[in-house]
Design an enzyme around this catalytic site. Sequence first.
Site, PDB file in Angstrom:
ATOM      1  CB  CYS A  33       0.829   1.412   4.353  1.00 32.01           C
ATOM      2  SG  CYS A  33      -0.800   1.044   5.053  1.00 32.01           S
ATOM      3  CG  HIS A  77      -4.141   4.068   3.242  1.00 26.84           C
ATOM      4  ND1 HIS A  77      -3.130   3.408   3.936  1.00 26.84           N
ATOM      5  CD2 HIS A  77      -4.543   5.083   4.038  1.00 26.84           C
ATOM      6  CE1 HIS A  77      -2.940   4.013   5.109  1.00 26.84           C
ATOM      7  NE2 HIS A  77      -3.792   5.035   5.190  1.00 26.84           N
ATOM      8  CG  HIS A 106      -4.421  -0.386   5.134  1.00 30.48           C
ATOM      9  ND1 HIS A 106      -3.944   0.153   3.956  1.00 30.48           N
ATOM     10  CD2 HIS A 106      -5.469  -1.164   4.791  1.00 30.48           C
ATOM     11  CE1 HIS A 106      -4.666  -0.298   2.941  1.00 30.48           C
ATOM     12  NE2 HIS A 106      -5.603  -1.100   3.423  1.00 30.48           N
ATOM     13  CG  HIS A 165      -8.854  13.805  -3.128  1.00 32.03           C
ATOM     14  ND1 HIS A 165      -7.818  13.728  -4.028  1.00 32.03           N
ATOM     15  CD2 HIS A 165      -9.406  12.561  -3.092  1.00 32.03           C
ATOM     16  CE1 HIS A 165      -7.754  12.504  -4.541  1.00 32.03           C
ATOM     17  NE2 HIS A 165      -8.713  11.773  -3.982  1.00 32.03           N
ATOM     18  CG  ASP A 182      -2.967  14.095  -5.619  1.00 34.16           C
ATOM     19  OD1 ASP A 182      -3.935  13.469  -5.150  1.00 34.16           O
ATOM     20  OD2 ASP A 182      -2.418  13.789  -6.701  1.00 34.16           O
ATOM     21  N   GLY A 235     -14.650   6.135  -7.892  1.00 29.40           N
ATOM     22  CA  GLY A 235     -13.433   6.708  -8.460  1.00 29.40           C
ATOM     23  C   GLY A 235     -12.193   6.543  -7.594  1.00 29.40           C
ATOM     24  CB  CYS A 273      -0.922  -0.010   1.217  1.00 30.07           C
ATOM     25  SG  CYS A 273      -1.847   1.524   1.421  1.00 30.07           S
ATOM     26  CG  HIS A 283      -7.146   9.027  -0.349  1.00 28.71           C
ATOM     27  ND1 HIS A 283      -7.217   7.678  -0.625  1.00 28.71           N
ATOM     28  CD2 HIS A 283      -7.496   9.649  -1.505  1.00 28.71           C
ATOM     29  CE1 HIS A 283      -7.581   7.500  -1.884  1.00 28.71           C
ATOM     30  NE2 HIS A 283      -7.764   8.687  -2.445  1.00 28.71           N
TER      31      HIS A 283
HETATM   32  P1  AMP Z   1      -8.274   8.436  -5.550  1.00 29.49           P
HETATM   33  O1  AMP Z   1      -8.559   8.315  -7.021  1.00 29.49           O
HETATM   34  O2  AMP Z   1      -9.324   9.177  -4.805  1.00 29.49           O
HETATM   35  O3  AMP Z   1      -7.944   7.090  -4.941  1.00 29.49           O
HETATM   36  O4  AMP Z   1      -7.007   9.358  -5.452  1.00 29.49           O
HETATM   37  C1  AMP Z   1      -5.706   8.889  -5.372  1.00 29.49           C
HETATM   38  C2  AMP Z   1      -4.811  10.099  -5.467  1.00 29.49           C
HETATM   39  O5  AMP Z   1      -3.535   9.751  -4.970  1.00 29.49           O
HETATM   40  C3  AMP Z   1      -4.610  10.629  -6.890  1.00 29.49           C
HETATM   41  O6  AMP Z   1      -5.025  11.993  -6.937  1.00 29.49           O
HETATM   42  C4  AMP Z   1      -3.097  10.483  -7.115  1.00 29.49           C
HETATM   43  O7  AMP Z   1      -2.555  11.548  -7.854  1.00 29.49           O
HETATM   44  C5  AMP Z   1      -2.564  10.438  -5.710  1.00 29.49           C
HETATM   45  N1  AMP Z   1      -1.327   9.693  -5.487  1.00 29.49           N
HETATM   46  C6  AMP Z   1      -1.046   8.438  -5.863  1.00 29.49           C
HETATM   47  N2  AMP Z   1       0.183   8.071  -5.436  1.00 29.49           N
HETATM   48  C7  AMP Z   1       0.677   9.131  -4.754  1.00 29.49           C
HETATM   49  C8  AMP Z   1       1.901   9.394  -4.045  1.00 29.49           C
HETATM   50  N3  AMP Z   1       2.867   8.476  -3.962  1.00 29.49           N
HETATM   51  N4  AMP Z   1       2.058  10.595  -3.472  1.00 29.49           N
HETATM   52  C9  AMP Z   1       1.088  11.540  -3.556  1.00 29.49           C
HETATM   53  N5  AMP Z   1      -0.083  11.352  -4.181  1.00 29.49           N
HETATM   54  C10 AMP Z   1      -0.285  10.174  -4.781  1.00 29.49           C
HETATM   55 ZN    ZN Z   2      -2.467   1.479   3.558  1.00 32.32          ZN
END
Ligand code: AMP
Ligand code: ZN
Length: 117
Positions: free
Chosen positions: A8, A97, A47, A101, A31, A92, A5, A99
């Site tokens: 994580c 994990h 997690h 936005h 992001d 979407g 992950c 999160h």
């Molecule tokens: P979601 O589609 O809501 O799961 O959003 C996942 C978000 O994580 C996307 O906006 C990606 O650009 C962002 N993302 C993925 N990997 C990383 C990372 N290593 N560091 C920062 N953001 C990330």
């Molecule tokens: Zn995780």
Amino acid sequence: MTDNCVFCKIARGEAPATMVAEDEQTMAFKDLQPKAPLHVLVIPRRHIASLADADDPALIGHLVEVATKIAKDAGYAARGFRVVSNTGREGGQAVEHLHFHVLAGRPLGAPWSPWDR
Ligand code: AMP
Ligand code: ZN
């Protein structure tokens, strides 16, 4: 289970991230592919796959509180901002994990369109 992950890994300090805020339970970082001038992700350190798997209302409240503070501290209280958690396949969600936005700095359009630019 959480070995692969990416969030994580960030939480454990094993993957890089541009940190914006952290406390005992949460981390906030930029992001990688920002969809707005301010685009920060707020995660729980432990997690939890998604909102559908969340079992701790106080933690969810705290994550939203942290997200709101980030937007306000960046100066977007008056202009407005969006806090959103994409959940599951049709919601979407790409990273499994939990999160939130935090998006701000441009008009974000009709309800859930920041990803449809
Ligand atoms: P979601 O589609 O809501 O799961 O959003 C996942 C978000 O994580 C996307 O906006 C990606 O650009 C962002 N993302 C993925 N990997 C990383 C990372 N290593 N560091 C920062 N953001 C990330
Ligand atoms: Zn995780």
